[in-house]
Design a protein around this motif. Structure first.
Motif, PDB file in Angstrom:
ATOM      1  N   ARG A   1      41.971  11.374  31.978  1.00  5.29           N
ATOM      2  CA  ARG A   1      41.266  10.096  31.874  1.00  5.29           C
ATOM      3  C   ARG A   1      41.927   9.154  30.894  1.00  5.29           C
ATOM      4  O   ARG A   1      41.912   7.949  31.063  1.00  5.29           O
ATOM      5  CB  ARG A   1      39.831  10.348  31.391  1.00  5.29           C
ATOM      6  N   LEU A   2      42.481   9.730  29.826  1.00  2.42           N
ATOM      7  CA  LEU A   2      43.067   8.855  28.816  1.00  2.42           C
ATOM      8  C   LEU A   2      44.555   8.661  28.995  1.00  2.42           C
ATOM      9  O   LEU A   2      45.087   7.608  28.695  1.00  2.42           O
ATOM     10  CB  LEU A   2      42.796   9.418  27.421  1.00  2.42           C
ATOM     11  N   TYR A   3      45.260   9.699  29.445  1.00  2.00           N
ATOM     12  CA  TYR A   3      46.706   9.618  29.522  1.00  2.00           C
ATOM     13  C   TYR A   3      47.257   9.883  30.907  1.00  2.00           C
ATOM     14  O   TYR A   3      48.452   9.932  31.086  1.00  2.00           O
ATOM     15  CB  TYR A   3      47.332  10.638  28.564  1.00  2.00           C
TER      16      TYR A   3
ATOM     17  N   PHE B   1      40.325  17.113  32.040  1.00  5.07           N
ATOM     18  CA  PHE B   1      39.631  15.897  32.456  1.00  5.07           C
ATOM     19  C   PHE B   1      39.841  14.794  31.432  1.00  5.07           C
ATOM     20  O   PHE B   1      40.205  13.658  31.773  1.00  5.07           O
ATOM     21  CB  PHE B   1      38.145  16.222  32.630  1.00  5.07           C
ATOM     22  N   LEU B   2      39.666  15.130  30.165  1.00  2.00           N
ATOM     23  CA  LEU B   2      39.822  14.133  29.107  1.00  2.00           C
ATOM     24  C   LEU B   2      41.253  13.620  29.061  1.00  2.00           C
ATOM     25  O   LEU B   2      41.511  12.415  28.962  1.00  2.00           O
ATOM     26  CB  LEU B   2      39.442  14.777  27.766  1.00  2.00           C
TER      27      LEU B   2
ATOM     28  N   GLN C   1      36.300  26.741  31.751  1.00  2.00           N
ATOM     29  CA  GLN C   1      35.527  25.502  31.640  1.00  2.00           C
ATOM     30  C   GLN C   1      36.096  24.594  30.561  1.00  2.00           C
ATOM     31  O   GLN C   1      36.203  23.383  30.742  1.00  2.00           O
ATOM     32  CB  GLN C   1      34.080  25.844  31.260  1.00  2.00           C
ATOM     33  N   GLN C   2      36.460  25.193  29.448  1.00  2.00           N
ATOM     34  CA  GLN C   2      36.987  24.378  28.352  1.00  2.00           C
ATOM     35  C   GLN C   2      38.315  23.763  28.765  1.00  2.00           C
ATOM     36  O   GLN C   2      38.588  22.607  28.469  1.00  2.00           O
ATOM     37  CB  GLN C   2      37.160  25.249  27.116  1.00  2.00           C
TER      38      GLN C   2
ATOM     39  N   SER D   1      39.260  23.022  31.781  1.00  2.00           N
ATOM     40  CA  SER D   1      39.059  21.947  32.752  1.00  2.00           C
ATOM     41  C   SER D   1      38.505  20.707  32.069  1.00  2.00           C
ATOM     42  O   SER D   1      38.848  19.580  32.428  1.00  2.00           O
ATOM     43  CB  SER D   1      38.141  22.408  33.881  1.00  2.00           C
ATOM     44  N   ALA D   2      37.657  20.891  31.034  1.00  3.24           N
ATOM     45  CA  ALA D   2      37.146  19.726  30.299  1.00  3.24           C
ATOM     46  C   ALA D   2      38.277  19.017  29.568  1.00  3.24           C
ATOM     47  O   ALA D   2      38.369  17.786  29.581  1.00  3.24           O
ATOM     48  CB  ALA D   2      36.074  20.174  29.301  1.00  3.24           C
TER      49      ALA D   2
ATOM     50  N   GLY E   1      47.982   6.164  36.193  1.00  2.00           N
ATOM     51  CA  GLY E   1      47.093   5.022  36.340  1.00  2.00           C
ATOM     52  C   GLY E   1      46.749   4.388  35.016  1.00  2.00           C
ATOM     53  O   GLY E   1      46.335   3.247  34.947  1.00  2.00           O
ATOM     54  N   ARG E   2      46.922   5.136  33.940  1.00  6.08           N
ATOM     55  CA  ARG E   2      46.700   4.553  32.609  1.00  6.08           C
ATOM     56  C   ARG E   2      48.064   4.034  32.170  1.00  6.08           C
ATOM     57  O   ARG E   2      48.951   4.827  31.910  1.00  6.08           O
ATOM     58  CB  ARG E   2      46.235   5.623  31.629  1.00  6.08           C
ATOM     59  N   LEU E   3      48.221   2.761  32.101  1.00  4.04           N
ATOM     60  CA  LEU E   3      49.529   2.217  31.762  1.00  4.04           C
ATOM     61  C   LEU E   3      49.712   2.256  30.268  1.00  4.04           C
ATOM     62  O   LEU E   3      49.269   1.367  29.539  1.00  4.04           O
ATOM     63  CB  LEU E   3      49.635   0.771  32.261  1.00  4.04           C
ATOM     64  N   ARG E   4      50.377   3.298  29.781  1.00  2.00           N
ATOM     65  CA  ARG E   4      50.609   3.396  28.352  1.00  2.00           C
ATOM     66  C   ARG E   4      52.101   3.312  28.100  1.00  2.00           C
ATOM     67  O   ARG E   4      52.911   3.748  28.910  1.00  2.00           O
ATOM     68  CB  ARG E   4      50.075   4.719  27.812  1.00  2.00           C
TER      69      ARG E   4
ATOM     70  N   ASN F   1      55.633   3.839  21.278  1.00  2.00           N
ATOM     71  CA  ASN F   1      55.802   3.004  20.076  1.00  2.00           C
ATOM     72  C   ASN F   1      57.159   2.323  20.088  1.00  2.00           C
ATOM     73  O   ASN F   1      57.284   1.144  19.752  1.00  2.00           O
ATOM     74  CB  ASN F   1      55.736   3.894  18.832  1.00  2.00           C
TER      75      ASN F   1
END
Lengths: 242, 694
Positions: free
Chosen positions: A183-185, A179-180, A172-173, A175-176, A188-191, A194
């Motif tokens: 979602r952030l990286y 997920f995070l 579970q940990q 998969s969490a 689809g997240r255009l990052r 530096n």
């Protein structure tokens, strides 16, 4: 019409034969007729002389008795079969219980444990400790037979051991965290990095300058190290003869 | 020949970690900041934003949310546990497993009786807050989908929970979900991905404000369950929301016969300002303004946009006068709102807190070694040397490069709390939350050998600060109950000598220790502002310096005159003479820059070299304050013309050169610069060591 009647009678008589043969009681007349019927059946297509005989006369009472007898026979046989199965099951159960008793601790140890637990409730100090120690020592002796302290043997070929080493991150940990991360990286997240951002600023600024990381110093490190070594060896080779 | 030789060190690759969550306690004016490596820092906003306490993290602890409940600090993370911290012993007090899987959010109701946690399995669990701990009360209705954010209604009757694609409003009494608010997904390609409601806020006028991953801030009516207004503020995620609150103290007098007056602190929602932090690094402020003058129809209007961050902003907090934001770029930015403070004053300046206020570098004076403290390991370096001579202001060539002698990895998962190296360079000690380790070093000609001292006295267990005496024979460690443990160091043995205890039972931890050169005195400073001076020969307390309103950030004892110098969080440096006479004269000289982080005293010098981090201009500054007399400042400019970014921090340390009497007058001073962004750390791999003469 005649052949049909014949066939009915044939069936009945053959049934009668089967039932009677089990019981082992036969009547002469029926047997004879059965024989003749049998022979007639074997020669069925060609000869039809037996078919011309009149059907037998069977009284109502006889047939009733026969029917009852046949029913009784069937019931009795079913009962016997059931009893046989019961016997078998009982025997098996006894066998299992015996095996289980062999696996458990001897009765004395169980009694002692019980008495020890009872005495704990009644608050006795020394005796209880002694008994507890005894049981413990017995348990230890049993445990010594096993290979490791943390294993238990179950029926069959399974062992259970406690996990050692670092705590595993639970599913579970994981998969969490995934997920995070997605979602952030995730896609689809255009990052951007530096390096890219600062280099573009350098190029677009009023004073244009080179990219921030113009030369990638950690590019092909292994090849470079290998080349260095080869170079040293080559130089050494050249120097040795001179 | 100049008076000092200055070393410039750029090989300390310090990497700060991202800010993950923040919580502000209005009554004590403390901000708790949770970092990505599991560390929790407490900053005192009333005292010039000084970082008072640091609870070191662990490699497996990932904190997702923080919550203050009546002065107690709780955190929850993806490990599924709720941890309460002991702020006096600087460690977790206990951790309670919530049995709901990873915990995403924690929030307490305004009456401070119940703690709600949102879990991965879709349950909102209620915990009752007791004196000694927390106790599970019940679950609210289980939902399909993880609960990412929670917010209580100020009355405590309803809870809003942000999940994926929707917001659920629960009734806190019955536990049933009353409303379901469906959040729209993004437009275009983002329509395929689910929208995550990263944060919610429940206001007292029954409106719910939500920020989601499609970049919208939406205002909902909680009574009817409908959308009132939607603001699209960014193309990327809105990661955090915060609504302003006003802390009101209400005095309640109780019965006459007992003459007891109880103080109740109640938190009222001011609810006039709301901020939203985005993935782009902008912080957008909304204010509840009436559309026409005099009318009561307050609407949320977007007012200001702050662009103070370069990376995602994940944590936001409102204080009375300012907006605090922190995120992935590890900076903490405090932006005072100009409608609450006066313009153009010290108060209204933008604050960026970049560096730790604790010293992570220790210098072995006689051996010329530097010890760098990282969260999971220590590095020991030898300084470079130059044999050339020059005029004041010259740059000397480096003959011998600095070399890394040792990297000491910590076993176990706890992070290192404090570390020290003895002046002769033969002992290295560090401590974590659970243990203290001491090593004996032998520096030969070309080789180095290290041996661990296995048996340490059991009094050395929860140590916040370590210090060696100047002759390397004693180890001083600050322990629980504000006491100092003295241990003697022999060949390979460490024995407990004495435990120094101050008279008053102050339970705040000691964060600074300084021993005098002659071995007679030891000064210890607490986070509540007290500085105790102990006499090491008589092994008892000599005096306590008067409690100044600001917390001391650096202390040092002058080797010859015996003055005690202390730098405070409000940028004052004070010199006291408690050691010569019983009366203490405090002379206060103010320095121009912000918080001083380290002090060293040079013998035969006119004064003290203070250490300050650099204000925003550029160049390095150090100020010399003479005791009681006029103070003059020396400004040292970095000689390197091609320096891309100015130095941001200066540590000035003393290094007594080992050479003979001819150069006895020449001293070298070490300056450490650290660059503000991590990018430059990785690029400056050339590790320039410059020696400047002053």
């Amino acid at each position: 019409m005649k052949p049909r009647e014949r066939s009915h009678v044939d069936d009945f008589t053959t049934l009668g034969i089967m039932v009677k043969s089990k019981r082992g009681t036969t009547t002469a007349s029926s047997k004879k007729s059965a024989d003749t019927e049998k022979t007639s059946e074997t020669l069925c297509q060609g000869l039809e002389s037996s078919d011309d005989d009149a059907p037998e006369e069977v009284t109502f009472g006889d047939s009733k008795n026969e029917a009852l007898r046949s029913l009784k026979l069937a019931l009795d046989s079913a009962k016997r079969e059931k009893e046989l199965l019961k016997e078998k099951r009982r025997k098996r159960q006894e066998l299992f219980q015996e095996q289980k008793k062999r696996k458990l601790l001897p009765a004395e140890v169980l009694e002692e444990i019980e008495s020890a637990s009872l005495k704990k409730v009644k608050e006795s100090s020394a005796a209880e400790e002694d008994e507890a120690e005894e049981t413990k020592s017995l348990m230890k002796r049993r445990e010594k037979k096993r290979a490791e302290k943390h294993t238990r043997n179950l029926e069959g070929n399974y062992t259970v051991t406690t996990m050692k080493g670092g705590a595993a991150v639970s599913f579970q940990q994981k998969s969490a965290e995934d997920f995070l991360q997605s979602r952030l990286y995730g896609p689809g997240r255009l990052r951007t990095t530096n390096n890219q951002m600062l280099s573009l600023q350098n190029k677009r600024g009023s004073q244009k300058s080179a990219a921030v990381q113009f030369v990638k110093k950690d590019w092909a490190l292994q090849q470079k190290a290998k080349a260095e070594k080869l170079k040293k060896r080559w130089i050494h080779k050249l120097q040795v003869p001179s | 020949m100049g008076e000092f030789v200055v070393h410039r060190v750029r090989f300390f690759d310090y990497m700060p970690s991202a800010i993950r969550a923040m919580a502000f306690n209005g009554s004590t004016q403390r901000l708790a900041v949770a970092r990505g490596d599991g560390a929790v820092e407490i900053l005192n906003f009333a005292d010039n934003y000084f970082q008072e306490k640091v609870i070191p993290g662990r490699s497996d602890r990932a904190i997702e949310a923080l919550c203050w409940v009546r002065g107690r600090l709780f955190s929850a993370g993806l490990s599924g546990e709720i941890i309460e911290y002991d702020l006096e012993k600087l460690r977790p007090r206990y951790s309670m497993e919530a049995y709901g899987g990873p915990i995403w959010t924690i929030s307490c109701n305004s009456q401070e009786t119940l703690l709600g946690v949102g879990c991965e399995d879709g349950t909102v669990k209620m915990f009752e807050i007791l004196e000694e701990g927390i106790q599970f009360q019940r679950n609210l209705d289980r939902q399909k989908g993880r609960i990412i954010s929670l917010s209580w209604h100020p009355s405590g009757a309803q809870i809003a929970a942000g999940m994926i694609d929707m917001i659920r409003i629960f009734d806190a009494e019955t536990g049933h979900a009353t409303h379901r608010l469906l959040v729209e997904r993004g437009v275009g390609t983002t329509r395929n991905t689910e929208v995550v409601v990263w944060s919610v806020a429940f206001l007292s006028n029954d409106t719910v404000i939500s920020g989601d991953s499609a970049g919208k801030v939406q205002i909902w009516d909680a009574v009817t369950g409908t959308l009132i207004r939607s603001h699209l503020i960014t193309k990327w995620d809105v990661l955090g929301l915060s609504v302003s609150q006003v802390c009101v103290r209400v005095l309640v007098g109780v019965c006459r016969c007992h003459c007891r007056v109880s103080l109740i602190v109640s938190v009222l929602q001011d609810e006039s300002s709301m901020i939203a932090g985005t993935s782009e690094g902008t912080v957008v402020q909304f204010q509840a303004l009436a559309s026409t003058m005099g009318q009561e129809n307050n609407q949320w209007v977007r007012t200001r946009t702050f662009k103070n961050h370069t990376h995602d902003v994940r944590a936001l907090v409102h204080t009375d006068t300012a907006v605090v934001s922190g995120g992935m770029d590890t900076q903490l930015v405090v932006r005072p709102l100009l409608d609450k403070v006066e313009k153009n004053t010290q108060e209204s300046a933008l604050r960026k807190i970049l560096f730790p206020h604790k010293s992570l570098v220790c210098c072995a004076k006689k051996a010329g070694l530097l010890l760098f403290q990282f969260p999971d390991h220590l590095e020991l370096w030898r300084l470079g040397e130059s044999s050339a001579k020059g005029q004041a202001g010259d740059r000397l060539p480096v003959m011998k490069n600095p070399e890394k002698l040792l990297q000491l990895q910590n076993k176990g998962e706890d992070h290192i709390c404090c570390s020290a190296v003895s002046p002769c360079g033969s002992w290295v000690a560090f401590s974590t939350v659970s243990s203290v380790r001491l090593y004996k070093l032998q520096l030969g000609n070309g080789n180095i050998s290290i041996k661990k001292v296995s048996k340490l006295p059991k009094e050395l267990h929860s140590v916040h600060q370590l210090c060696f005496s100047s002759d390397s024979s004693r180890l001083f460690a600050s322990s629980a109950q504000a006491s100092v443990v003295i241990a003697s160091l022999d060949q390979l043995q460490c024995k407990h000598l004495h435990t120094l205890k101050p008279k008053s039972g102050s339970s705040q931890p000691i964060h600074l220790l300084s021993a005098s050169e002659n071995g007679n005195w030891l000064a210890a400073a607490h986070t509540d502002g007290q500085i105790h001076v102990f006499n090491l020969h008589k092994l008892k307390l000599h005096c306590t310096l008067p409690v100044y309103s600001s917390c001391p950030t650096a202390i040092a004892i002058h080797p010859t005159t015996g003055h005690l110098l202390s730098a405070h969080a409000d940028q004052q440096v004070s010199a006291a003479a408690p050691l010569l006479s019983s009366e203490s004269q405090t002379v206060v000289c103010s320095c121009c820059a912000s918080v001083a982080a380290d002090l060293r005293v040079l013998p035969e010098a006119e004064g003290v070299h203070g250490v300050e981090p650099q204000p925003a201009e550029g160049g390095a500054a150090s100020s010399v304050a003479a005791e009681g007399h006029a103070h003059h400042t020396h400004r040292l400019q970095p000689q390197q013309a091609g320096a891309r970014l100015p130095a941001r921090r200066v540590h000035v340390l003393h290094h007594r050169s080992e050479s003979g009497t001819r150069r006895a007058s020449r001293r070298s001073v070490l300056i450490l610069f650290s660059s503000p962004t991590a990018v430059l750390n990785s690029i400056n791999a050339d590790k320039i060591n410059q020696i400047l003469t002053v």
